[in-house]
Design a protein around this motif. Structure first.
Motif, PDB file in Angstrom:
ATOM      1  N   ARG A  65       0.834  -1.194   0.000  1.00 31.94           N
ATOM      2  CA  ARG A  65       0.000   0.000   0.000  1.00 31.94           C
ATOM      3  C   ARG A  65       0.876   1.254   0.000  1.00 31.94           C
ATOM      4  NH1 ARG A  65      -2.635   0.600   5.008  1.00 31.94           N
ATOM      5  NH2 ARG A  65      -1.399   2.450   5.351  1.00 31.94           N
ATOM      6  N   LYS A  66       1.945   1.236   0.811  1.00 31.97           N
ATOM      7  CA  LYS A  66       2.851   2.386   0.850  1.00 31.97           C
ATOM      8  C   LYS A  66       3.463   2.625  -0.529  1.00 31.97           C
ATOM      9  CE  LYS A  66       4.274   2.130   5.680  1.00 31.97           C
ATOM     10  NZ  LYS A  66       5.362   1.750   6.590  1.00 31.97           N
ATOM     11  N   LEU A  67       3.838   1.525  -1.200  1.00 34.03           N
ATOM     12  CA  LEU A  67       4.418   1.664  -2.540  1.00 34.03           C
ATOM     13  C   LEU A  67       3.402   2.214  -3.524  1.00 34.03           C
ATOM     14  CD1 LEU A  67       6.552  -1.577  -2.909  1.00 34.03           C
ATOM     15  CD2 LEU A  67       7.378   0.757  -2.916  1.00 34.03           C
ATOM     16  N   ASP A  68       2.143   1.760  -3.403  1.00 35.41           N
ATOM     17  CA  ASP A  68       1.099   2.249  -4.296  1.00 35.41           C
ATOM     18  C   ASP A  68       0.845   3.745  -4.083  1.00 35.41           C
ATOM     19  OD1 ASP A  68       0.791  -0.187  -5.453  1.00 35.41           O
ATOM     20  OD2 ASP A  68      -0.952  -0.772  -4.262  1.00 35.41           O
ATOM     21  N   GLU A  69       0.941   4.179  -2.817  1.00 36.68           N
ATOM     22  CA  GLU A  69       0.698   5.580  -2.509  1.00 36.68           C
ATOM     23  C   GLU A  69       1.870   6.470  -2.928  1.00 36.68           C
ATOM     24  OE1 GLU A  69      -0.149   5.553   1.656  1.00 36.68           O
ATOM     25  OE2 GLU A  69      -2.154   4.715   1.371  1.00 36.68           O
ATOM     26  N   GLU A  70       3.026   5.867  -3.109  1.00 31.68           N
ATOM     27  CA  GLU A  70       4.223   6.608  -3.508  1.00 31.68           C
ATOM     28  C   GLU A  70       4.010   7.163  -4.918  1.00 31.68           C
ATOM     29  OE1 GLU A  70       7.653   8.303  -2.845  1.00 31.68           O
ATOM     30  OE2 GLU A  70       7.013   6.818  -1.385  1.00 31.68           O
ATOM     31  N   THR A  71       4.178   8.447  -5.057  1.00 34.23           N
ATOM     32  CA  THR A  71       3.903   9.067  -6.362  1.00 34.23           C
ATOM     33  C   THR A  71       5.152   9.599  -7.040  1.00 34.23           C
ATOM     34  OG1 THR A  71       3.470  11.148  -5.252  1.00 34.23           O
ATOM     35  CG2 THR A  71       1.562   9.743  -5.723  1.00 34.23           C
ATOM     36  N   GLU A  72       6.289   9.532  -6.347  1.00 34.96           N
ATOM     37  CA  GLU A  72       7.515  10.104  -6.902  1.00 34.96           C
ATOM     38  C   GLU A  72       7.958   9.330  -8.141  1.00 34.96           C
ATOM     39  OE1 GLU A  72      12.131  10.819  -5.497  1.00 34.96           O
ATOM     40  OE2 GLU A  72      10.627  10.246  -4.035  1.00 34.96           O
ATOM     41  N   ASN A  73       8.225  10.040  -9.211  1.00 38.10           N
ATOM     42  CA  ASN A  73       8.720   9.403 -10.438  1.00 38.10           C
ATOM     43  C   ASN A  73      10.239   9.435 -10.416  1.00 38.10           C
ATOM     44  OD1 ASN A  73       6.187   8.918 -11.473  1.00 38.10           O
ATOM     45  ND2 ASN A  73       6.070  10.899 -12.494  1.00 38.10           N
ATOM     46  N   LEU A  74      10.842   8.277 -10.578  1.00 38.93           N
ATOM     47  CA  LEU A  74      12.295   8.209 -10.583  1.00 38.93           C
ATOM     48  C   LEU A  74      12.777   8.000 -12.004  1.00 38.93           C
ATOM     49  CD1 LEU A  74      12.843   5.862  -7.500  1.00 38.93           C
ATOM     50  CD2 LEU A  74      13.154   8.323  -7.609  1.00 38.93           C
ATOM     51  N   ALA A  75      13.631   8.883 -12.470  1.00 35.50           N
ATOM     52  CA  ALA A  75      14.199   8.748 -13.803  1.00 35.50           C
ATOM     53  C   ALA A  75      15.685   8.474 -13.640  1.00 35.50           C
ATOM     54  CB  ALA A  75      13.982  10.022 -14.607  1.00 35.50           C
ATOM     55  N   LEU A  76      16.166   7.428 -14.278  1.00 35.07           N
ATOM     56  CA  LEU A  76      17.578   7.093 -14.198  1.00 35.07           C
ATOM     57  C   LEU A  76      18.390   8.037 -15.072  1.00 35.07           C
ATOM     58  CD1 LEU A  76      17.294   3.228 -14.386  1.00 35.07           C
ATOM     59  CD2 LEU A  76      17.849   4.590 -12.396  1.00 35.07           C
ATOM     60  N   GLU A  77      19.586   8.334 -14.590  1.00 37.27           N
ATOM     61  CA  GLU A  77      20.472   9.234 -15.331  1.00 37.27           C
ATOM     62  C   GLU A  77      20.959   8.528 -16.589  1.00 37.27           C
ATOM     63  OE1 GLU A  77      24.794  11.388 -14.668  1.00 37.27           O
ATOM     64  OE2 GLU A  77      23.801  10.433 -12.979  1.00 37.27           O
ATOM     65  N   ARG A  78      20.947   9.234 -17.706  1.00 36.13           N
ATOM     66  CA  ARG A  78      21.413   8.672 -18.979  1.00 36.13           C
ATOM     67  C   ARG A  78      22.703   9.360 -19.400  1.00 36.13           C
ATOM     68  NH1 ARG A  78      19.020   4.013 -19.167  1.00 36.13           N
ATOM     69  NH2 ARG A  78      16.791   4.137 -19.023  1.00 36.13           N
ATOM     70  N   VAL A  79      23.344   8.805 -20.424  1.00 34.71           N
ATOM     71  CA  VAL A  79      24.602   9.366 -20.922  1.00 34.71           C
ATOM     72  C   VAL A  79      24.312  10.723 -21.564  1.00 34.71           C
ATOM     73  CG1 VAL A  79      26.499   9.005 -22.546  1.00 34.71           C
ATOM     74  CG2 VAL A  79      25.535   7.065 -21.333  1.00 34.71           C
ATOM     75  N   PRO A  80      25.006  11.801 -21.122  1.00 31.48           N
ATOM     76  CA  PRO A  80      24.790  13.122 -21.733  1.00 31.48           C
ATOM     77  C   PRO A  80      25.271  13.139 -23.186  1.00 31.48           C
ATOM     78  CG  PRO A  80      26.269  13.264 -19.816  1.00 31.48           C
ATOM     79  CD  PRO A  80      25.942  11.833 -20.022  1.00 31.48           C
ATOM     80  N   SER A  81      24.691  14.025 -23.993  1.00 31.32           N
ATOM     81  CA  SER A  81      25.022  14.059 -25.417  1.00 31.32           C
ATOM     82  C   SER A  81      26.488  14.422 -25.658  1.00 31.32           C
ATOM     83  CB  SER A  81      24.098  15.016 -26.165  1.00 31.32           C
ATOM     84  OG  SER A  81      24.234  16.304 -25.639  1.00 31.32           O
ATOM     85  N   GLU A  82      27.088  15.272 -24.779  1.00 35.45           N
ATOM     86  CA  GLU A  82      28.505  15.626 -24.950  1.00 35.45           C
ATOM     87  C   GLU A  82      29.386  14.379 -24.820  1.00 35.45           C
ATOM     88  OE1 GLU A  82      27.190  17.327 -21.693  1.00 35.45           O
ATOM     89  OE2 GLU A  82      25.889  18.214 -23.203  1.00 35.45           O
ATOM     90  N   LEU A  83      29.034  13.525 -23.844  1.00 36.98           N
ATOM     91  CA  LEU A  83      29.820  12.306 -23.618  1.00 36.98           C
ATOM     92  C   LEU A  83      29.664  11.361 -24.802  1.00 36.98           C
ATOM     93  CD1 LEU A  83      31.594  10.582 -21.768  1.00 36.98           C
ATOM     94  CD2 LEU A  83      29.545   9.742 -20.663  1.00 36.98           C
ATOM     95  N   LYS A  84      28.438  11.228 -25.317  1.00 41.07           N
ATOM     96  CA  LYS A  84      28.198  10.359 -26.485  1.00 41.07           C
ATOM     97  C   LYS A  84      29.094  10.800 -27.646  1.00 41.07           C
ATOM     98  CE  LYS A  84      23.839  11.079 -27.248  1.00 41.07           C
ATOM     99  NZ  LYS A  84      22.427  11.052 -27.609  1.00 41.07           N
ATOM    100  N   LYS A  85      29.057  12.111 -27.911  1.00 37.94           N
ATOM    101  CA  LYS A  85      29.828  12.652 -29.048  1.00 37.94           C
ATOM    102  C   LYS A  85      31.326  12.483 -28.829  1.00 37.94           C
ATOM    103  CE  LYS A  85      26.250  15.958 -30.245  1.00 37.94           C
ATOM    104  NZ  LYS A  85      25.769  17.316 -30.008  1.00 37.94           N
ATOM    105  N   ALA A  86      31.792  12.691 -27.578  1.00 43.55           N
ATOM    106  CA  ALA A  86      33.223  12.570 -27.270  1.00 43.55           C
ATOM    107  C   ALA A  86      33.694  11.129 -27.465  1.00 43.55           C
ATOM    108  CB  ALA A  86      33.486  13.035 -25.841  1.00 43.55           C
ATOM    109  N   ILE A  87      32.883  10.159 -27.051  1.00 44.34           N
ATOM    110  CA  ILE A  87      33.257   8.745 -27.228  1.00 44.34           C
ATOM    111  C   ILE A  87      33.322   8.417 -28.715  1.00 44.34           C
ATOM    112  CG2 ILE A  87      32.523   6.353 -26.862  1.00 44.34           C
ATOM    113  CD1 ILE A  87      31.273   7.285 -24.194  1.00 44.34           C
TER     114      ILE A  87
END
Length: 142
Positions: A65-87
């Motif tokens: 129930r606590k998990l269902d009531e939890e509304t926070e959206n978690l977004a995982l960090e992705r590779v930034p475009s500068e890093l993609k281009k540098a690689i």
């Protein structure tokens, strides 16, 4: 041949039986059976949750129930475009394929592909390996 035959193995069968009911359990059973024969009213009590996992699952429902009531959206960090281009740029400068670069840093080609497409979650160890293999600084100022 004086030492032969001193050691023999015992091949007698060993029978292991279930433990016999204790005297107290037999006595209780006899008392109950005697009371039944005499026609006395016998009351049986069922223990709550005996032999079930209901007690354990009730606490889980609270957590769910606590998990269902939890509304926070978690977004995982992705590779930034500068890093993609540098690689990509570092790999192109060294004239390497994704598979060759992956082999150099002991990773799967899919890892390099995910970093260059921006789908990977940044891992500092892998970024460090890429920096050494490509001779390019990928970390530092954003």
């Amino acid at each position: 041949m004086a030492g032969v035959g001193q050691f023999t193995q015992d091949w007698e069968p060993v029978v292991v039986r279930k433990k016999a009911p204790t005297a107290a359990a037999k006595k209780d059973e006899k008392v109950v059976n005697a009371a039944r024969r005499a026609g006395a009213q016998i009351e049986t009590i069922r223990k709550a949750n005996a032999g079930t996992n209901k007690a354990a699952s009730s606490s889980t429902s609270l957590n769910t129930r606590k998990l269902d009531e939890e509304t926070e959206n978690l977004a995982l960090e992705r590779v930034p475009s500068e890093l993609k281009k540098a690689i990509m740029q570092g790999r192109m400068d060294k004239k390497l394929t994704q598979a060759q670069l992956a082999q150099m840093i002991n990773e799967k080609p899919q890892v390099i592909q995910e970093y260059e497409s921006g789908k990977a979650i940044p891992n500092q160890q892998i970024i460090g390996k890429l920096e050494r293999a490509l001779g390019v600084k990928l970390r530092g100022k954003k």
